[in-house]
Scaffold this active site. Structure first.
Site, PDB file in Angstrom:
ATOM      1  N   ARG A  21      39.661  38.373  54.063  1.00  0.00           N
ATOM      2  CA  ARG A  21      40.288  37.162  53.518  1.00  0.00           C
ATOM      3  C   ARG A  21      40.462  36.093  54.597  1.00  0.00           C
ATOM      4  O   ARG A  21      40.581  34.903  54.270  1.00  0.00           O
ATOM      5  CB  ARG A  21      41.628  37.519  52.866  1.00  0.00           C
ATOM      6  CG  ARG A  21      41.469  38.318  51.574  1.00  0.00           C
ATOM      7  CD  ARG A  21      42.783  38.481  50.834  1.00  0.00           C
ATOM      8  NE  ARG A  21      43.610  39.548  51.342  1.00  0.00           N
ATOM      9  CZ  ARG A  21      43.730  40.764  50.797  1.00  0.00           C
ATOM     10  NH1 ARG A  21      43.023  41.073  49.718  1.00  0.00           N
ATOM     11  NH2 ARG A  21      44.544  41.672  51.317  1.00  0.00           N
ATOM     12  N   PHE A  65      39.195  39.068  39.360  1.00  0.00           N
ATOM     13  CA  PHE A  65      39.823  40.371  39.639  1.00  0.00           C
ATOM     14  C   PHE A  65      40.929  40.167  40.680  1.00  0.00           C
ATOM     15  O   PHE A  65      41.023  40.898  41.674  1.00  0.00           O
ATOM     16  CB  PHE A  65      38.803  41.397  40.144  1.00  0.00           C
ATOM     17  CG  PHE A  65      37.564  41.517  39.291  1.00  0.00           C
ATOM     18  CD1 PHE A  65      37.547  42.340  38.168  1.00  0.00           C
ATOM     19  CD2 PHE A  65      36.428  40.792  39.597  1.00  0.00           C
ATOM     20  CE1 PHE A  65      36.399  42.451  37.379  1.00  0.00           C
ATOM     21  CE2 PHE A  65      35.284  40.902  38.819  1.00  0.00           C
ATOM     22  CZ  PHE A  65      35.268  41.728  37.711  1.00  0.00           C
ATOM     23  N   ASP A  71      42.737  37.901  36.082  1.00  0.00           N
ATOM     24  CA  ASP A  71      42.884  39.353  36.073  1.00  0.00           C
ATOM     25  C   ASP A  71      43.101  39.816  34.643  1.00  0.00           C
ATOM     26  O   ASP A  71      43.646  39.081  33.815  1.00  0.00           O
ATOM     27  CB  ASP A  71      44.062  39.793  36.960  1.00  0.00           C
ATOM     28  CG  ASP A  71      43.964  41.259  37.346  1.00  0.00           C
ATOM     29  OD1 ASP A  71      43.433  41.541  38.441  1.00  0.00           O
ATOM     30  OD2 ASP A  71      44.384  42.114  36.553  1.00  0.00           O
ATOM     31  N   ALA A 126      36.915  39.688  32.980  1.00  0.00           N
ATOM     32  CA  ALA A 126      36.155  38.897  33.949  1.00  0.00           C
ATOM     33  C   ALA A 126      34.816  38.433  33.392  1.00  0.00           C
ATOM     34  O   ALA A 126      34.445  37.257  33.521  1.00  0.00           O
ATOM     35  CB  ALA A 126      35.948  39.714  35.226  1.00  0.00           C
ATOM     36  N   ASP A 185      35.782  40.338  43.563  1.00  0.00           N
ATOM     37  CA  ASP A 185      36.278  41.553  44.233  1.00  0.00           C
ATOM     38  C   ASP A 185      36.703  42.561  43.166  1.00  0.00           C
ATOM     39  O   ASP A 185      37.888  42.820  42.965  1.00  0.00           O
ATOM     40  CB  ASP A 185      37.449  41.200  45.154  1.00  0.00           C
ATOM     41  CG  ASP A 185      37.937  42.393  45.965  1.00  0.00           C
ATOM     42  OD1 ASP A 185      37.214  43.403  46.040  1.00  0.00           O
ATOM     43  OD2 ASP A 185      39.057  42.319  46.514  1.00  0.00           O
ATOM     44  N   CYS A 230      33.766  48.150  46.293  1.00  0.00           N
ATOM     45  CA  CYS A 230      34.484  49.261  46.918  1.00  0.00           C
ATOM     46  C   CYS A 230      33.931  50.599  46.442  1.00  0.00           C
ATOM     47  O   CYS A 230      34.568  51.639  46.619  1.00  0.00           O
ATOM     48  CB  CYS A 230      35.985  49.166  46.633  1.00  0.00           C
ATOM     49  SG  CYS A 230      36.415  49.205  44.873  1.00  0.00           S
TER      50      CYS A 230
END
Length: 414
Positions: free
Chosen positions: A229, A245, A267, A296, A316, A356
């Protein structure tokens, strides 16, 4: 200390400690001696050490086929990863003393890295404590056990944490889906201290965010993206930013702090959207940050149809590939998401995209971005490779600890 004495199924570690031995088949110790910490059930010599003879989470000595001990660990006969090595050699038992030492070592790294006590304190295997995660929020700890061995050590973990850190509270956030692989129940509760009505606060880059250690995602905050970030500083001043997200607004509110003219956070969770609003107000950006509850993919399609454009788009998402067999479908989802993100970018825009999913290779993620760009007749320039922060250190022998990948890209007309 004298070497281990051989008794059928038992290794005498010291005069006070006797542990059952888990024997490996011939040649199956190579990976452990190279640095790995996991033992798979098909690597065990079940004739000498039947897995059914162990209790879930029971401490053991892991030994090779020649009776030479590799180290002390714990067993779960009901899991594919049936044992994990915690300490090499047999000088140390799995007790509070070992935990205290490991916590001190982990703390020394974080105190070197960060000026304030907000970080991931323990990252499982990488910190020599497989199956344990601890996040630190000032004087509050949020811990998670994902293996029967660590679950069995909960009291000792609490005692060690109190000795090393003296926290006001310790929460157990043990509701991760991975616990089902070890036949562990899901729960979240206060393990130490008194519950208070005030929200838990995390500090990042001089900003404050409220989070929920019980009802929130993971352990409440995504420390792994903190350093990533920081890249927003050079990218968002005077720009219109879309943060998909968004969770609690970590990316979006950081963008506002770096001078973004407008930030839209999206979100699917109403509680997250409400928290974004409070966090924006808390930091003085209520006039520039808005929060929307939406799916999203649906929201990006609607923005495209409305011909909305942003200077910076941040993607993300949660893991789309949780199992290796989901990789083909996940690749499509990541490509589709990035294509939708590009469709709402200005002609010379910045796309920040992350994954992730450990099972999603970095090269595959970038290839999907490139395919999306070419499908839209646009050109992508890779500016920065993103990875997890140093409070999530990678264990070189365990690829699974290197899970977060992402890119900062400039997207231009072809």
């Amino acid at each position: 200390m004298a070497g281990p004495q051989r008794i059928p199924g038992i290794l005498i570690v010291s005069d006070e400690i006797q542990l059952p031995a888990l024997y490996l088949k011939r040649g199956e110790d190579t990976r452990l001696r190279a640095g790995h910490l996991w033992v798979f059930s098909n690597e065990v010599d079940v004739q000498r050490s039947p897995l059914g003879g162990f209790e879930p989470g029971q401490a053991c000595v892991i030994a090779d086929s020649r009776d030479k001990p590799i180290g002390v660990g714990y067993v779960n006969p009901n899991s594919l990863i049936c044992a994990r090595l915690v300490s090499r050699g047999i000088e140390h038992a799995l007790d509070r003393s070992l935990l205290v030492h490991r916590l001190k070592v982990a703390l020394a790294l974080r105190e070197r890295l960060y000026e304030e006590p907000w970080y991931r304190l323990v990252f499982g295997e990488s910190d020599g404590l497989p199956g344990l995660t601890i996040d630190r929020f000032g004087d509050v700890l949020v811990a998670q056990t994902t293996t029967a061995g660590m679950e069995r050590l909960k009291d000792a973990i609490t005692e060690a944490a109190l000795k090393v850190l003296k926290p006001r509270q310790l929460w157990w956030k043990n509701d991760a889906s991975i616990r089902s692989m070890e036949n562990l129940p899901a729960y979240a509760d206060l393990g130490y201290g008194e519950a208070v009505a005030a929200p838990l606060i995390v500090r990042e880059a001089g900003l404050e965010f409220e989070c929920d250690p019980v009802g929130g995602q993971k352990t409440g905050w995504f420390y792994d993206q903190r350093g990533n970030r920081d890249h927003l500083r050079a990218l968002v001043k005077g720009k219109r930013v879309l943060d998909m997200f968004s969770y609690l607004g970590g990316w979006g509110i950081r963008a506002a702090a770096f001078g973004a003219s407008e930030v839209v956070c999206v979100d699917a969770s109403q509680s997250a959207v409400d928290a974004i609003g409070r966090n924006a107000q808390r930091n003085g950006f209520g006039d520039r940050v808005s929060a929307v509850r939406a799916d999203a993919f649906d929201y990006l399609k609607a923005l495209r149809e409305q011909r909305e454009r942003f200077d910076v788009v941040i993607l993300d998402p949660p893991a789309f590939v949780k199992r290796k067999k989901d990789l083909a479908e996940g690749r499509i989802a990541y490509r589709r998401l990035n294509e939708l993100g590009m469709q709402v970018l200005e002609r010379d825009g910045i796309l920040i995209t992350c994954s992730c999913s450990y099972h999603m290779p970095r090269a595959s993620l970038l290839d999907g971005v490139q395919q999306a760009a070419r499908h839209l007749d646009r050109q992508a320039q890779l500016l920065v490779d993103l990875q997890q922060g140093p409070d999530h250190p990678v264990h070189p022998a365990i690829a699974e600890t290197d899970y977060l990948k992402g890119f900062v890209l400039r997207v231009l007309p072809a």
